[in-house]
Design an enzyme around this catalytic site. Structure first.
Site, PDB file in Angstrom:
ATOM      1  N   GLY A 112       0.810  -1.218   0.000  1.00  0.00           N
ATOM      2  CA  GLY A 112       0.000   0.000   0.000  1.00  0.00           C
ATOM      3  C   GLY A 112       0.831   1.251   0.000  1.00  0.00           C
ATOM      4  N   ASP A 142       3.403  -6.664   5.712  1.00  0.00           N
ATOM      5  CA  ASP A 142       3.142  -5.419   6.428  1.00  0.00           C
ATOM      6  C   ASP A 142       2.101  -4.636   5.639  1.00  0.00           C
ATOM      7  OD1 ASP A 142       3.705  -3.197   8.326  1.00  0.00           O
ATOM      8  OD2 ASP A 142       4.532  -2.227   6.546  1.00  0.00           O
ATOM      9  N   ASP A 176       0.091  -1.425   4.878  1.00  0.00           N
ATOM     10  CA  ASP A 176       0.175   0.027   5.042  1.00  0.00           C
ATOM     11  C   ASP A 176      -1.007   0.663   4.327  1.00  0.00           C
ATOM     12  OD1 ASP A 176       0.940   2.593   5.499  1.00  0.00           O
ATOM     13  OD2 ASP A 176       2.801   2.509   4.347  1.00  0.00           O
ATOM     14  N   GLU A 194      -3.554   3.331   4.000  1.00  0.00           N
ATOM     15  CA  GLU A 194      -3.698   4.711   4.453  1.00  0.00           C
ATOM     16  C   GLU A 194      -4.918   5.370   3.793  1.00  0.00           C
ATOM     17  OE1 GLU A 194      -0.047   7.002   4.315  1.00  0.00           O
ATOM     18  OE2 GLU A 194       1.173   5.195   4.526  1.00  0.00           O
ATOM     19  N   TYR A 195      -6.144   5.245   4.421  1.00  0.00           N
ATOM     20  CA  TYR A 195      -6.419   4.637   5.707  1.00  0.00           C
ATOM     21  C   TYR A 195      -7.779   3.964   5.647  1.00  0.00           C
ATOM     22  CZ  TYR A 195      -2.872   7.999   7.125  1.00  0.00           C
ATOM     23  OH  TYR A 195      -1.726   8.733   7.207  1.00  0.00           O
ATOM     24  N   MET A 252       3.025   5.582  12.657  1.00  0.00           N
ATOM     25  CA  MET A 252       3.681   6.645  11.902  1.00  0.00           C
ATOM     26  C   MET A 252       3.630   7.946  12.710  1.00  0.00           C
ATOM     27  SD  MET A 252       2.520   5.727   7.985  1.00  0.00           S
ATOM     28  CE  MET A 252       0.781   5.441   8.355  1.00  0.00           C
ATOM     29  N   THR A 253       4.489   8.025  13.702  1.00  0.00           N
ATOM     30  CA  THR A 253       4.507   9.167  14.611  1.00  0.00           C
ATOM     31  C   THR A 253       5.374  10.283  14.041  1.00  0.00           C
ATOM     32  OG1 THR A 253       6.131   7.848  15.861  1.00  0.00           O
ATOM     33  CG2 THR A 253       3.917   8.002  16.759  1.00  0.00           C
ATOM     34  N   TYR A 254       4.934  10.780  12.909  1.00  0.00           N
ATOM     35  CA  TYR A 254       5.583  11.900  12.223  1.00  0.00           C
ATOM     36  C   TYR A 254       4.563  12.515  11.278  1.00  0.00           C
ATOM     37  CZ  TYR A 254       6.695   7.558   9.606  1.00  0.00           C
ATOM     38  OH  TYR A 254       6.640   6.321   9.014  1.00  0.00           O
ATOM     39  N   TRP A 293      11.246   5.687   8.589  1.00  0.00           N
ATOM     40  CA  TRP A 293      11.109   5.934   7.159  1.00  0.00           C
ATOM     41  C   TRP A 293      12.103   7.034   6.807  1.00  0.00           C
ATOM     42  CZ3 TRP A 293       8.466   3.815   3.125  1.00  0.00           C
ATOM     43  CH2 TRP A 293       8.549   4.524   1.910  1.00  0.00           C
TER      44      TRP A 293
END
Length: 382
Positions: A108, A146, A148, A150-151, A222-224, A360
């Protein structure tokens, strides 16, 4: 009850020859104990893979980005089959240096999440989607998947989305987990299933992470990107803490996930190997929390050169545990991560018993890999 067709797994194993027996099944199972902290690096496939630049001994997992979802199937990106095949083979060669390294495909991403909602809309479509994901895993002899997306339940990059994504996201993860378990019955190898989740609460509000997490080995938050294009006031984009009431931060994202029902040991904290800048910024407070015009993002390898350039001055925000650069002459403000902010984040990971750190993206680190080294050294300090 498992719905995955075991005959499909058998055919795939015979066709691709990838279901070899594990040398130590118990060591694979130990992955689920989450006793060792993870250091997970995303590698962008479109940038190529130069194994001489990858310090595999400092990583526990590599997430190769990305596979696409097209017509309900997990597949290589358009025109990328040969490149992805070559890149993944190169990543596998890193296991010579680190036999415990796990290679996963990330499915994704921001641009390629448009097919998820349709792909998992019905039991029949989820079955087709699951089969294709397992086929991809076997084709490239991977250690896990994994997701990913979004979302789920949110538009993202102009995606199709539905309220029912909330339930279908969980059903998808259940279907994949059961298929991976069936594959393990044949191969003797445990396969990972993980997701990348958003660092903002509205994502948690429209999803059911309490149910989803039971089918996942861990969750990469994704803490950014807390601020960016469209934000006309400067701020930190990946700060650990935030002194402002209801302000976004990495710590808050973690605690929101815990409140949503995810065990904290399953959570992996995200770290950005890039920064965000604004121009024509008002000079008060050295540009922090001031009106400005969005400029662009920079990889850390470029930001590192700014730190030594005349005109740029580094500041440390001790409340947020985040650095920033300010150029008063050019009125440029830049939010980023550096070894000091990473040390604070790793301390937070260790003190709160999180599962580890992810970042990332590998190619955006400096030539001396100062950000990866900061994660590794602080994770393994006495």
């Amino acid at each position: 009850m498992k719905t995955f067709n075991l005959s499909i797994i058998l055919v795939l194993c015979i066709s691709f020859g990838s279901c070899s027996n594990s040398n130590n099944k118990s060591s694979e199972k130990a992955e689920k104990s989450l006793s060792n902290k993870k250091i997970i690096g995303y590698v962008a496939g479109w940038k190529g893979v130069d194994t001489s630049l990858i310090q595999a001994e400092k990583l526990t997992h590599i997430n190769y980005a990305f596979a696409n979802v097209v017509d309900g199937l997990v597949t290589e990106g358009e025109g990328r089959f040969d490149q992805d095949k070559e890149n993944i083979e190169k990543l596998h060669s890193l296991k010579i240096k680190n036999p415990n390294l796990k290679i996963l495909i990330s499915i994704g991403g921001w641009t390629w999440s448009k097919g998820f909602s349709d792909a998992v809309l019905s039991p029949e479509s989820r079955q087709v989607f699951t089969n294709s994901a397992i086929e991809y895993l076997i084709r490239h002899d991977l250690d896990g998947l994994d997701f990913d997306w979004e979302y789920p339940g949110m538009q993202g990059d102009g995606n199709v989305y539905r309220e029912v994504d909330r339930e279908n996201f969980v059903f998808m993860l259940q279907s994949v987990r059961e298929a991976l378990d069936s594959l393990e019955d044949i191969s003797g190898k445990y396969y990972l299933s993980t997701i990348a989740s958003a660092g903002f609460k509205s994502y948690l509000d429209v999803n059911d992470l309490r149910s989803a997490q039971q089918y996942l080995d861990f969750i990469n938050i994704m803490t950014y990107d807390f601020v960016g294009p469209g934000t006309d006031t400067t701020a930190h984009h990946s700060n650990l803490f935030n002194p402002k009431e209801n302000g976004r931060s990495a710590a808050q994202a973690v605690f929101d996930h815990v409140e949503a029902g995810v065990p904290i040991e399953k959570l992996v904290l995200g770290i950005a190997f890039y920064g965000k800048s604004w121009k024509n910024v008002h000079p008060e407070n050295n540009g922090l929390y001031q009106v400005g015009e969005w400029n662009r993002t920079f990889p850390f390898k470029e930001i590192q050169t700014f730190e030594s350039q005349a005109g740029f001055q580094r500041f440390w925000d001790d409340e947020s545990k985040a650095p920033f650069l300010w150029n008063s002459a050019q009125k440029i403000f830049l939010s980023y991560e550096d070894p000091e902010s990473i040390a604070a984040k790793v301390d937070f990971i260790l003190q709160n018993n999180l599962g580890g750190a992810m970042f990332w993206e590998y190619n955006e680190d400096s030539d001396d890999k100062s950000l990866l080294n900061a994660i590794y050294q602080n994770m393994h300090k006495p």
